[in-house]
Design an enzyme around this catalytic site. Structure first.
Site, mmCIF file in Angstrom:
data_model
loop_
_atom_site.group_PDB
_atom_site.id
_atom_site.type_symbol
_atom_site.label_atom_id
_atom_site.label_comp_id
_atom_site.label_asym_id
_atom_site.label_seq_id
_atom_site.Cartn_x
_atom_site.Cartn_y
_atom_site.Cartn_z
ATOM 1 N N CYS A 17 -63.769 -43.981 58.844
ATOM 2 C CA CYS A 17 -63.286 -43.846 60.218
ATOM 3 C C CYS A 17 -64.282 -44.561 61.132
ATOM 4 C CB CYS A 17 -63.192 -42.362 60.604
ATOM 5 S SG CYS A 17 -64.793 -41.533 60.535
ATOM 6 N N HIS A 79 -72.941 -36.214 61.978
ATOM 7 C CA HIS A 79 -72.387 -34.861 62.169
ATOM 8 C C HIS A 79 -72.897 -34.178 63.435
ATOM 9 C CE1 HIS A 79 -72.532 -35.685 57.749
ATOM 10 N NE2 HIS A 79 -71.264 -35.406 57.907
ATOM 11 N N CYS A 101 -71.172 -38.863 65.868
ATOM 12 C CA CYS A 101 -69.864 -39.432 66.169
ATOM 13 C C CYS A 101 -69.471 -39.078 67.607
ATOM 14 C CB CYS A 101 -68.816 -38.871 65.207
ATOM 15 S SG CYS A 101 -67.144 -39.349 65.655
ATOM 16 N N HIS A 129 -71.926 -25.937 57.593
ATOM 17 C CA HIS A 129 -71.679 -27.388 57.653
ATOM 18 C C HIS A 129 -72.530 -27.978 58.779
ATOM 19 C CE1 HIS A 129 -69.622 -31.216 58.411
ATOM 20 N NE2 HIS A 129 -69.212 -31.135 57.156
ATOM 21 N N GLU A 131 -72.054 -30.195 60.975
ATOM 22 C CA GLU A 131 -71.379 -30.344 62.271
ATOM 23 C C GLU A 131 -71.290 -29.006 63.004
ATOM 24 O OE1 GLU A 131 -67.102 -31.339 64.279
ATOM 25 O OE2 GLU A 131 -67.481 -32.333 62.369
ATOM 26 N N THR A 170 -64.404 -31.086 63.822
ATOM 27 C CA THR A 170 -63.458 -32.219 63.914
ATOM 28 C C THR A 170 -62.751 -32.529 62.599
ATOM 29 O OG1 THR A 170 -65.215 -33.807 63.402
ATOM 30 C CG2 THR A 170 -64.803 -33.344 65.745
ATOM 31 N N SER A 228 -68.212 -33.205 51.544
ATOM 32 C CA SER A 228 -67.477 -33.801 52.663
ATOM 33 C C SER A 228 -66.322 -32.891 53.056
ATOM 34 C CB SER A 228 -66.949 -35.182 52.260
ATOM 35 O OG SER A 228 -65.900 -35.581 53.121
ATOM 36 N N ASN A 230 -63.918 -33.259 55.372
ATOM 37 C CA ASN A 230 -62.589 -33.867 55.529
ATOM 38 C C ASN A 230 -61.979 -34.233 54.179
ATOM 39 O OD1 ASN A 230 -62.497 -37.061 55.237
ATOM 40 N ND2 ASN A 230 -64.499 -36.534 56.091
ATOM 41 N N SER A 273 -65.651 -40.753 54.846
ATOM 42 C CA SER A 273 -66.967 -41.353 54.588
ATOM 43 C C SER A 273 -67.016 -42.079 53.240
ATOM 44 C CB SER A 273 -68.070 -40.291 54.690
ATOM 45 O OG SER A 273 -67.672 -39.088 54.090
#
Length: 315
Positions: A17, A79, A101, A129, A131, A170, A228, A230, A273
């Site tokens: 991304c 993150h 990001c 996590h 993030e 996110t 990861s 996502n 990623s």
């Protein structure tokens, strides 16, 4: 020997991304500007292949700022980090480059804005996590309450039910998050949500592409790292959409060929990623085992691009 026929349905969008692209570029530009070594706090993105590649170029990955020397630049991962980290870097007069990001930064800014208006935050995310840690660390202890499931909503103890707002990580499952948001709104009717949802465009698009290929396939392979978020969500989305076999693989060597015996159609996608080189490696592995036809299933086109920080744009 005649190879058995197989159709590979390749999901698009998949892989990198804009936020991941930018974070990797930041490390590469920092190495160009300051030479090696450049220190990076935590994995810049969650992918071993990417991290190992940057390590060969001179990036040193550390867990904490204490592991960085005073005379070398340090980069914060995509993150995001708690507010205490840039503050500590500033106190030591380190050259710090923030690769967070921009879509994560947007959530940080939302949280700060709601907090300044006297609202307590509820964050939908995964405990531990990076993030989630970074976003919760934007505000003082107790100002952000974490929920991971609908059950957590039921047991949530808030300061004032009329002064609440919610934000999300996110990289969550769009469908699961919608159910948690509905539970929050049912229990706290006054809760304020983001203007536009916090789950990023890339997460949403990759999940939609998996849903589009799910009816066509017998198995789904998601190329991505086990840490990861996502990527793991893509496996869950595939299973929820009816894929009897959905697995996360880091690269072609992880494919369980015995589990795929007798199948005719496989879906392939990659987490945000995971580089395209790993997708090509997996396709090549299938070509070695099957008479393979590749079909692209594209549900969206992504034109998003983020600028690198000014410190790297200046000479």
């Amino acid at each position: 020997m005649t190879l058995p026929p197989l159709t590979l349905y390749l999901a698009a969008p998949r892989g990198f991304c804009a936020g991941v692209d930018r974070a990797i570029k930041i490390v590469e530009l920092a190495l160009q500007k300051w030479g090696a070594p450049v220190y990076v706090r935590h994995e810049i993105v969650h992918n071993k292949f990417v991290v190992d590649d940057l390590r060969t170029k001179g990036a040193v990955f550390v867990e904490e700022l204490d592991d960085c020397p005073d005379d070398r630049p340090v980069i914060f991962s995509a993150h995001g980090v708690p507010k205490s980290v840039p503050a500590a870097a500033q106190a030591r007069a380190l050259i710090a480059v923030d690769a967070t990001c921009p879509l994560v930064t947007k959530v940080h800014n939302e949280a700060a804005r709601h907090s300044s208006e006297g609202l307590q935050m509820v964050m939908i995310g995964h405990a531990g996590h990076p993030e989630t840690i970074g976003t919760m660390g934007q505000l003082p202890e107790g100002e952000v309450l974490l929920v991971e499931t609908e059950a957590d909503v039921a047991s949530l103890a808030v300061r004032d039910a009329s002064k609440l707002a919610y934000i999300t990580q996110t990289t969550l499952s769009v469908d699961d998050t919608a159910m948690i948001v509905a539970a929050l709104q049912a229990r706290f009717p006054a809760i304020v949500g983001p203007h536009k949802e916090d789950i990023c465009y890339a997460t949403t698009n990759r999940q939609a592409a998996v849903k589009a290929i799910a009816p066509k396939i017998d198995a789904l392979l998601v190329i991505g790292a086990p840490n990861s978020s996502n990527s793991k969500r893509l496996v869950e989305v595939g299973r929820a959409a009816g894929c009897a076999y959905a697995q996360l693989v880091q690269r072609a060597t992880d494919i369980d060929w015995r589990a795929l015996q007798g199948i005719r159609a496989v879906g392939i996608t990659a987490g945000a990623s995971a580089p395209e080189v790993l997708v090509n490696e997996v396709i090549a592995a299938f070509r070695a085992h099957y008479d393979t036809t590749v079909e692209l299933v594209e549900t969206a086109q992504e034109m998003v691009e983020f600028k690198v920080p000014r410190i790297l744009r200046e000479g």
